[in-house]
Motif scaffolding. Structure first.
Motif, PDB file in Angstrom:
ATOM      1  N   MET A 135      94.896   6.894  25.463  1.00 43.70           N
ATOM      2  CA  MET A 135      95.094   8.131  24.712  1.00 43.70           C
ATOM      3  C   MET A 135      93.764   8.885  24.696  1.00 43.70           C
ATOM      4  N   ASP A 136      93.782  10.144  25.104  1.00 41.55           N
ATOM      5  CA  ASP A 136      92.537  10.908  25.106  1.00 41.55           C
ATOM      6  C   ASP A 136      92.284  11.517  23.718  1.00 41.55           C
ATOM      7  N   GLU A 137      91.118  12.126  23.578  1.00 40.40           N
ATOM      8  CA  GLU A 137      90.706  12.643  22.267  1.00 40.40           C
ATOM      9  C   GLU A 137      91.615  13.755  21.761  1.00 40.40           C
ATOM     10  N   ASN A 138      92.153  14.582  22.651  1.00 41.34           N
ATOM     11  CA  ASN A 138      93.088  15.627  22.215  1.00 41.34           C
ATOM     12  C   ASN A 138      94.359  15.017  21.632  1.00 41.34           C
ATOM     13  N   GLU A 139      94.839  13.947  22.250  1.00 40.00           N
ATOM     14  CA  GLU A 139      96.038  13.274  21.743  1.00 40.00           C
ATOM     15  C   GLU A 139      95.767  12.594  20.400  1.00 40.00           C
ATOM     16  N   ILE A 140      94.578  11.998  20.261  1.00 36.47           N
ATOM     17  CA  ILE A 140      94.214  11.392  18.974  1.00 36.47           C
ATOM     18  C   ILE A 140      94.154  12.469  17.902  1.00 36.47           C
ATOM     19  N   ARG A 141      93.545  13.596  18.218  1.00 38.96           N
ATOM     20  CA  ARG A 141      93.457  14.692  17.240  1.00 38.96           C
ATOM     21  C   ARG A 141      94.857  15.156  16.820  1.00 38.96           C
ATOM     22  N   LYS A 142      95.771  15.284  17.770  1.00 40.79           N
ATOM     23  CA  LYS A 142      97.149  15.678  17.446  1.00 40.79           C
ATOM     24  C   LYS A 142      97.822  14.620  16.570  1.00 40.79           C
ATOM     25  N   ALA A 143      97.579  13.350  16.872  1.00 39.99           N
ATOM     26  CA  ALA A 143      98.149  12.268  16.061  1.00 39.99           C
ATOM     27  C   ALA A 143      97.595  12.321  14.633  1.00 39.99           C
ATOM     28  N   LEU A 144      96.304  12.620  14.493  1.00 38.15           N
ATOM     29  CA  LEU A 144      95.703  12.741  13.151  1.00 38.15           C
ATOM     30  C   LEU A 144      96.280  13.938  12.399  1.00 38.15           C
ATOM     31  N   ASP A 145      96.411  15.068  13.075  1.00 44.68           N
ATOM     32  CA  ASP A 145      97.003  16.248  12.421  1.00 44.68           C
ATOM     33  C   ASP A 145      98.417  15.929  11.936  1.00 44.68           C
ATOM     34  N   ARG A 146      99.181  15.250  12.774  1.00 45.20           N
ATOM     35  CA  ARG A 146     100.553  14.864  12.406  1.00 45.20           C
ATOM     36  C   ARG A 146     100.541  13.893  11.216  1.00 45.20           C
ATOM     37  N   HIS A 147      99.637  12.935  11.245  1.00 45.85           N
ATOM     38  CA  HIS A 147      99.510  11.947  10.163  1.00 45.85           C
ATOM     39  C   HIS A 147      99.223  12.616   8.821  1.00 45.85           C
ATOM     40  N   TRP A 148      98.226  13.495   8.799  1.00 49.21           N
ATOM     41  CA  TRP A 148      97.836  14.118   7.532  1.00 49.21           C
ATOM     42  C   TRP A 148      98.892  15.102   7.042  1.00 49.21           C
ATOM     43  N   ALA A 149      99.556  15.803   7.946  1.00 45.43           N
ATOM     44  CA  ALA A 149     100.653  16.695   7.544  1.00 45.43           C
ATOM     45  C   ALA A 149     101.800  15.878   6.949  1.00 45.43           C
ATOM     46  N   ALA A 150     102.112  14.747   7.563  1.00 43.89           N
ATOM     47  CA  ALA A 150     103.173  13.882   7.036  1.00 43.89           C
ATOM     48  C   ALA A 150     102.765  13.274   5.698  1.00 43.89           C
ATOM     49  N   SER A 151     101.495  12.931   5.546  1.00 40.14           N
ATOM     50  CA  SER A 151     100.995  12.401   4.267  1.00 40.14           C
ATOM     51  C   SER A 151     101.202  13.429   3.167  1.00 40.14           C
ATOM     52  N   ASP A 152     100.868  14.674   3.460  1.00 33.24           N
ATOM     53  CA  ASP A 152     101.022  15.746   2.469  1.00 33.24           C
ATOM     54  C   ASP A 152     102.490  15.999   2.135  1.00 33.24           C
ATOM     55  N   ALA A 153     103.364  15.798   3.112  1.00 34.27           N
ATOM     56  CA  ALA A 153     104.800  16.057   2.920  1.00 34.27           C
ATOM     57  C   ALA A 153     105.561  14.837   2.383  1.00 34.27           C
ATOM     58  N   ASN A 154     104.841  13.739   2.132  1.00 34.73           N
ATOM     59  CA  ASN A 154     105.474  12.484   1.698  1.00 34.73           C
ATOM     60  C   ASN A 154     106.513  11.994   2.698  1.00 34.73           C
ATOM     61  N   ASP A 155     106.255  12.210   3.986  1.00 32.77           N
ATOM     62  CA  ASP A 155     107.108  11.697   5.051  1.00 32.77           C
ATOM     63  C   ASP A 155     106.513  10.348   5.485  1.00 32.77           C
ATOM     64  N   PHE A 156     106.911   9.306   4.778  1.00 33.57           N
ATOM     65  CA  PHE A 156     106.271   8.003   4.941  1.00 33.57           C
ATOM     66  C   PHE A 156     106.479   7.385   6.321  1.00 33.57           C
ATOM     67  N   ASP A 157     107.591   7.663   6.976  1.00 29.56           N
ATOM     68  CA  ASP A 157     107.807   7.112   8.309  1.00 29.56           C
ATOM     69  C   ASP A 157     106.844   7.726   9.316  1.00 29.56           C
ATOM     70  N   VAL A 158     106.761   9.048   9.349  1.00 33.54           N
ATOM     71  CA  VAL A 158     105.851   9.719  10.286  1.00 33.54           C
ATOM     72  C   VAL A 158     104.398   9.422   9.924  1.00 33.54           C
ATOM     73  N   GLU A 159     104.089   9.390   8.638  1.00 27.29           N
ATOM     74  CA  GLU A 159     102.721   9.114   8.183  1.00 27.29           C
ATOM     75  C   GLU A 159     102.198   7.796   8.752  1.00 27.29           C
ATOM     76  N   HIS A 160     103.058   6.806   8.881  1.00 28.92           N
ATOM     77  CA  HIS A 160     102.619   5.469   9.278  1.00 28.92           C
ATOM     78  C   HIS A 160     102.827   5.164  10.758  1.00 28.92           C
ATOM     79  N   ASP A 161     103.332   6.128  11.529  1.00 30.33           N
ATOM     80  CA  ASP A 161     103.461   5.954  12.977  1.00 30.33           C
ATOM     81  C   ASP A 161     102.107   5.719  13.646  1.00 30.33           C
TER      82      ASP A 161
END
Length: 126
Positions: free
Chosen positions: A1-27
């Motif tokens: 996984m390159d750095e751009n993909e990691i950054r996208k995964a982090l953005d998705r993680h934090w957005a899911a954390s804020d939305a209380n989407d526990f499944d996506v948050e923990h992917d």
């Protein structure tokens, strides 16, 4: 996984954390991931346990990411975690293995009043 993909995964993680989407948050976590909270002396082993501990949190929470920096397998997120309208200035240090988080350490700091002795050199942040 390159750095751009990691950054996208982090953005998705934090957005899911804020939305209380526990499944996506923990992917983002490896099955055997470890989460540590040094200030309380807690260590949680395993993605399912990390997720269960967060689902059990009774407080209303919001995440506001201030910045994400990193390279390779080490990434740091500065964010404000607000529990029941009380902000905590926080740092998450994530170590990646094969494109997923294998270890995360989180630190939390309560806001405090500015010190008058340094006022002449200070620019107030919003």
């Amino acid at each position: 996984m390159d750095e751009n993909e990691i950054r996208k995964a982090l953005d998705r993680h934090w957005a899911a954390s804020d939305a209380n989407d526990f499944d996506v948050e923990h992917d983002i976590y490896e099955e055997d991931a470890v989460l540590e909270y040094p200030q309380s002396g807690e260590r949680i082993r395993g993605r399912s346990n990390i997720q269960a501990s967060r689902i059990a949190q009774p407080n209303s929470k919001r995440f506001t990411v201030r910045r994400i920096v990193g390279a390779g397998n080490l990434w740091i997120t500065e964010f404000v975690l607000t529990y029941d309208d009380s902000p905590s200035y926080s740092v998450s240090i994530m170590e990646f293995r094969d494109g997923r988080v294998s270890r995360e350490t989180q630190y939390f700091g309560a806001p405090f009043a500015p010190g008058p002795s340094r006022a002449q050199w200070v620019e107030r942040m919003g």
